[in-house]
Design a protein around this motif. Sequence first.
Motif, PDB file in Angstrom:
ATOM      1  N   VAL A  47       0.823  -1.199   0.000  1.00  0.00           N
ATOM      2  CA  VAL A  47       0.000   0.000   0.000  1.00  0.00           C
ATOM      3  C   VAL A  47       0.859   1.252   0.000  1.00  0.00           C
ATOM      4  CG1 VAL A  47      -1.786   1.256   1.250  1.00  0.00           C
ATOM      5  CG2 VAL A  47      -1.825  -1.231   1.188  1.00  0.00           C
ATOM      6  N   GLY A  48       1.974   1.204   0.711  1.00  0.00           N
ATOM      7  CA  GLY A  48       2.847   2.361   0.776  1.00  0.00           C
ATOM      8  C   GLY A  48       2.388   3.352   1.826  1.00  0.00           C
ATOM      9  N   GLY A  49       3.282   4.262   2.173  1.00  0.00           N
ATOM     10  CA  GLY A  49       2.928   5.285   3.139  1.00  0.00           C
ATOM     11  C   GLY A  49       3.165   4.864   4.580  1.00  0.00           C
ATOM     12  N   TYR A  50       3.552   3.617   4.829  1.00  0.00           N
ATOM     13  CA  TYR A  50       3.801   3.168   6.203  1.00  0.00           C
ATOM     14  C   TYR A  50       5.122   2.411   6.229  1.00  0.00           C
ATOM     15  CZ  TYR A  50       3.149   1.263  10.852  1.00  0.00           C
ATOM     16  OH  TYR A  50       3.311   0.958  12.182  1.00  0.00           O
ATOM     17  N   GLU A  51       6.020   2.854   7.069  1.00  0.00           N
ATOM     18  CA  GLU A  51       7.333   2.241   7.202  1.00  0.00           C
ATOM     19  C   GLU A  51       7.435   1.538   8.554  1.00  0.00           C
ATOM     20  OE1 GLU A  51       9.972   2.029   5.190  1.00  0.00           O
ATOM     21  OE2 GLU A  51       9.070   3.127   3.518  1.00  0.00           O
ATOM     22  N   VAL A  52       7.978   0.329   8.541  1.00  0.00           N
ATOM     23  CA  VAL A  52       8.228  -0.421   9.759  1.00  0.00           C
ATOM     24  C   VAL A  52       9.718  -0.326  10.059  1.00  0.00           C
ATOM     25  CG1 VAL A  52       8.178  -2.689  10.847  1.00  0.00           C
ATOM     26  CG2 VAL A  52       6.319  -1.990   9.340  1.00  0.00           C
ATOM     27  N   ILE A  97      11.406   2.781  16.861  1.00  0.00           N
ATOM     28  CA  ILE A  97      11.578   1.375  16.514  1.00  0.00           C
ATOM     29  C   ILE A  97      10.263   0.617  16.720  1.00  0.00           C
ATOM     30  CG2 ILE A  97      12.777  -0.767  17.099  1.00  0.00           C
ATOM     31  CD1 ILE A  97      14.447   1.243  15.545  1.00  0.00           C
ATOM     32  N   ASP A  98       9.847  -0.141  15.700  1.00  0.00           N
ATOM     33  CA  ASP A  98       8.592  -0.888  15.762  1.00  0.00           C
ATOM     34  C   ASP A  98       8.789  -2.365  16.069  1.00  0.00           C
ATOM     35  OD1 ASP A  98       7.042   1.393  14.962  1.00  0.00           O
ATOM     36  OD2 ASP A  98       7.812   1.084  12.932  1.00  0.00           O
ATOM     37  N   ALA A  99       9.982  -2.902  15.823  1.00  0.00           N
ATOM     38  CA  ALA A  99      10.214  -4.325  16.042  1.00  0.00           C
ATOM     39  C   ALA A  99      11.704  -4.578  16.189  1.00  0.00           C
ATOM     40  CB  ALA A  99       9.651  -5.151  14.885  1.00  0.00           C
ATOM     41  N   ALA A 114      12.279 -12.606  17.081  1.00  0.00           N
ATOM     42  CA  ALA A 114      11.605 -11.368  16.691  1.00  0.00           C
ATOM     43  C   ALA A 114      10.719 -10.891  17.828  1.00  0.00           C
ATOM     44  CB  ALA A 114      10.776 -11.596  15.433  1.00  0.00           C
ATOM     45  N   SER A 115      10.677  -9.583  18.022  1.00  0.00           N
ATOM     46  CA  SER A 115       9.796  -8.961  19.010  1.00  0.00           C
ATOM     47  C   SER A 115       8.964  -7.905  18.307  1.00  0.00           C
ATOM     48  CB  SER A 115      10.612  -8.315  20.137  1.00  0.00           C
ATOM     49  OG  SER A 115      11.402  -9.282  20.803  1.00  0.00           O
ATOM     50  N   VAL A 116       7.648  -7.932  18.563  1.00  0.00           N
ATOM     51  CA  VAL A 116       6.727  -6.992  17.927  1.00  0.00           C
ATOM     52  C   VAL A 116       5.857  -6.360  19.006  1.00  0.00           C
ATOM     53  CG1 VAL A 116       6.701  -8.303  15.776  1.00  0.00           C
ATOM     54  CG2 VAL A 116       4.993  -8.783  17.530  1.00  0.00           C
ATOM     55  N   PRO A 117       5.172  -5.259  18.698  1.00  0.00           N
ATOM     56  CA  PRO A 117       4.273  -4.635  19.682  1.00  0.00           C
ATOM     57  C   PRO A 117       3.186  -5.606  20.120  1.00  0.00           C
ATOM     58  CG  PRO A 117       4.666  -3.167  17.839  1.00  0.00           C
ATOM     59  CD  PRO A 117       5.262  -4.481  17.457  1.00  0.00           C
ATOM     60  N   ASP A 118       2.728  -5.441  21.329  1.00  0.00           N
ATOM     61  CA  ASP A 118       1.772  -6.368  21.924  1.00  0.00           C
ATOM     62  C   ASP A 118       0.352  -5.820  21.848  1.00  0.00           C
ATOM     63  OD1 ASP A 118       0.658  -8.473  23.303  1.00  0.00           O
ATOM     64  OD2 ASP A 118       1.113  -7.630  25.271  1.00  0.00           O
ATOM     65  N   SER A 119      -0.533  -6.587  21.179  1.00  0.00           N
ATOM     66  CA  SER A 119      -1.975  -6.357  21.227  1.00  0.00           C
ATOM     67  C   SER A 119      -2.386  -4.959  20.795  1.00  0.00           C
ATOM     68  CB  SER A 119      -2.507  -6.623  22.643  1.00  0.00           C
ATOM     69  OG  SER A 119      -2.251  -7.938  23.032  1.00  0.00           O
ATOM     70  N   VAL A 121      -3.280  -2.607  16.801  1.00  0.00           N
ATOM     71  CA  VAL A 121      -3.467  -2.721  15.361  1.00  0.00           C
ATOM     72  C   VAL A 121      -2.130  -2.758  14.643  1.00  0.00           C
ATOM     73  CG1 VAL A 121      -4.498  -1.603  13.354  1.00  0.00           C
ATOM     74  CG2 VAL A 121      -5.681  -1.532  15.552  1.00  0.00           C
ATOM     75  N   GLN A 122      -1.139  -2.072  15.167  1.00  0.00           N
ATOM     76  CA  GLN A 122       0.166  -2.025  14.523  1.00  0.00           C
ATOM     77  C   GLN A 122       0.807  -3.405  14.450  1.00  0.00           C
ATOM     78  OE1 GLN A 122       3.036   0.175  16.741  1.00  0.00           O
ATOM     79  NE2 GLN A 122       4.460   0.415  15.029  1.00  0.00           N
ATOM     80  N   THR A 123       0.456  -4.280  15.379  1.00  0.00           N
ATOM     81  CA  THR A 123       1.058  -5.609  15.418  1.00  0.00           C
ATOM     82  C   THR A 123       0.846  -6.368  14.116  1.00  0.00           C
ATOM     83  OG1 THR A 123       0.706  -5.702  17.802  1.00  0.00           O
ATOM     84  CG2 THR A 123       1.119  -7.781  16.675  1.00  0.00           C
ATOM     85  N   THR A 124      -0.359  -6.299  13.553  1.00  0.00           N
ATOM     86  CA  THR A 124      -0.656  -7.028  12.323  1.00  0.00           C
ATOM     87  C   THR A 124       0.246  -6.580  11.187  1.00  0.00           C
ATOM     88  OG1 THR A 124      -2.965  -7.243  13.002  1.00  0.00           O
ATOM     89  CG2 THR A 124      -2.474  -7.602  10.688  1.00  0.00           C
ATOM     90  N   VAL A 125       0.413  -5.279  11.033  1.00  0.00           N
ATOM     91  CA  VAL A 125       1.259  -4.753   9.965  1.00  0.00           C
ATOM     92  C   VAL A 125       2.707  -5.193  10.163  1.00  0.00           C
ATOM     93  CG1 VAL A 125       2.063  -2.655   8.830  1.00  0.00           C
ATOM     94  CG2 VAL A 125      -0.285  -2.787   9.683  1.00  0.00           C
ATOM     95  N   VAL A 126       3.203  -5.091  11.395  1.00  0.00           N
ATOM     96  CA  VAL A 126       4.598  -5.427  11.669  1.00  0.00           C
ATOM     97  C   VAL A 126       4.856  -6.917  11.435  1.00  0.00           C
ATOM     98  CG1 VAL A 126       6.369  -5.502  13.457  1.00  0.00           C
ATOM     99  CG2 VAL A 126       4.853  -3.524  13.288  1.00  0.00           C
ATOM    100  N   VAL A 127       3.951  -7.770  11.900  1.00  0.00           N
ATOM    101  CA  VAL A 127       4.135  -9.217  11.740  1.00  0.00           C
ATOM    102  C   VAL A 127       4.186  -9.599  10.268  1.00  0.00           C
ATOM    103  CG1 VAL A 127       3.008 -11.444  12.081  1.00  0.00           C
ATOM    104  CG2 VAL A 127       3.180  -9.841  13.978  1.00  0.00           C
ATOM    105  N   VAL A 128       3.310  -9.020   9.469  1.00  0.00           N
ATOM    106  CA  VAL A 128       3.302  -9.344   8.043  1.00  0.00           C
ATOM    107  C   VAL A 128       4.609  -8.920   7.386  1.00  0.00           C
ATOM    108  CG1 VAL A 128       2.195  -8.817   5.850  1.00  0.00           C
ATOM    109  CG2 VAL A 128       0.801  -9.284   7.854  1.00  0.00           C
ATOM    110  N   GLN A 129       5.117  -7.760   7.750  1.00  0.00           N
ATOM    111  CA  GLN A 129       6.371  -7.295   7.158  1.00  0.00           C
ATOM    112  C   GLN A 129       7.555  -8.154   7.596  1.00  0.00           C
ATOM    113  OE1 GLN A 129       5.015  -5.675   4.843  1.00  0.00           O
ATOM    114  NE2 GLN A 129       6.127  -3.739   4.968  1.00  0.00           N
ATOM    115  N   LEU A 130       7.602  -8.513   8.881  1.00  0.00           N
ATOM    116  CA  LEU A 130       8.690  -9.365   9.348  1.00  0.00           C
ATOM    117  C   LEU A 130       8.625 -10.758   8.728  1.00  0.00           C
ATOM    118  CD1 LEU A 130       9.018  -8.535  13.150  1.00  0.00           C
ATOM    119  CD2 LEU A 130      10.232  -7.551  11.197  1.00  0.00           C
ATOM    120  N   ARG A 131       7.426 -11.234   8.460  1.00  0.00           N
ATOM    121  CA  ARG A 131       7.294 -12.531   7.789  1.00  0.00           C
ATOM    122  C   ARG A 131       8.015 -12.524   6.444  1.00  0.00           C
ATOM    123  NH1 ARG A 131       1.630 -13.298   5.253  1.00  0.00           N
ATOM    124  NH2 ARG A 131       2.628 -11.683   3.981  1.00  0.00           N
TER     125      ARG A 131
END
Length: 347
Positions: A47-52, A97-99, A114-119, A121-131
């Motif tokens: 989508v763009g516009g969001y950086e992790v 830092i997001d992750a 890997a460590s990501v934010p807990d619980s 909305v940002q968690t979903t975006v970060v997890v997908v990018q780290l995947r």
Amino acid sequence: MTIAKRELSSLGREKTIVLALVLQLFIAAFSSFLVVGLVSLYDPGQVGGYEVDVAVAGDATDELVRAADEVRGVDPSVYPDAASATSAFENPAATGIDAVLIGERRDGRLFVSASVPDSNVQTTVVVVQLRDVLRNLERAERLDRAASLSTLPIDLPPETRSSPYYGFTYTVLVPLLLFLPVFISGSLTVDSLTEERERGTLELLRVAPVTLREIVDGKLLAAATLAPAQAVLWLVLLGFNGTDVASPATLVVLVAALSTLVCSLAAAVALLAPERRTAQFLYSIGVLFVFGGTTLFPHNPVNTAARLAIGSADAAAPFVVLAYAVGAAGVYVAVRYLVGDVDANEL
């Protein structure tokens, strides 16, 4: 034809059907906007516009940075050790830092935590990018270690760079708009016949100079033609939204065949199960099993529709559509025989 016109005119008074048509119309008319929103749910980087911002540390810093650089929307930052990377992650307001990705080599293997934010909305975006980062790392490590392996594993599939918008549009959106009207038409057939039986109005219809087969034919005609008519409209709206469909005529034939098949089966269920709830339950379960079972075959309806829409269908696709049409005709003939065997006194 008179019965079919009566059925179609009565649909305008059914709020549920009108809402379903409006929903499909909205999806087809605004498909380009919906695709962007839905794709962002499972591939936010497109989508763009969001950086992790990812803090990277450990023995495999270089490998992790290379893997992260290949993922759009991921910005790696190297830290001297795991403690400093974790500290930066725990203070996102100051560091951004997001992750965290920490790579360590032990016994000839690479371990990444890997460590990501807990619980949130940002968690979903970060997890997908780290995947995606970890997938790139795994591919690179596998290629680098292939020469030292005693037994070569299965070759990796070629890496693709296709757009998720393209895949989502032709494998999800187009089949959804084509097949949803088919299922609704079958449900309409069940409701129409069972309501006539429960209210006793079927007996009034039989007073007119029509046979029971003609009554069922009229209801099938109204329901079965609704789906291909909607398919034509949805394909036109998709074209206005920039989604080109390669074989629209063949797709409409496929929808018409499936609509005839499903509506005929629905009519058989309604004739054999006089109670509306029972008939709807049997119809729903039957459609789920039949449609779900076809997904086991390579030329299932969804796959065939997607390949026809993209323009990558093989030489067998027209024969598959013809087979569905022949099967629909056979089921329709069988239902007409079933109608003839039903005792009019039971109706």
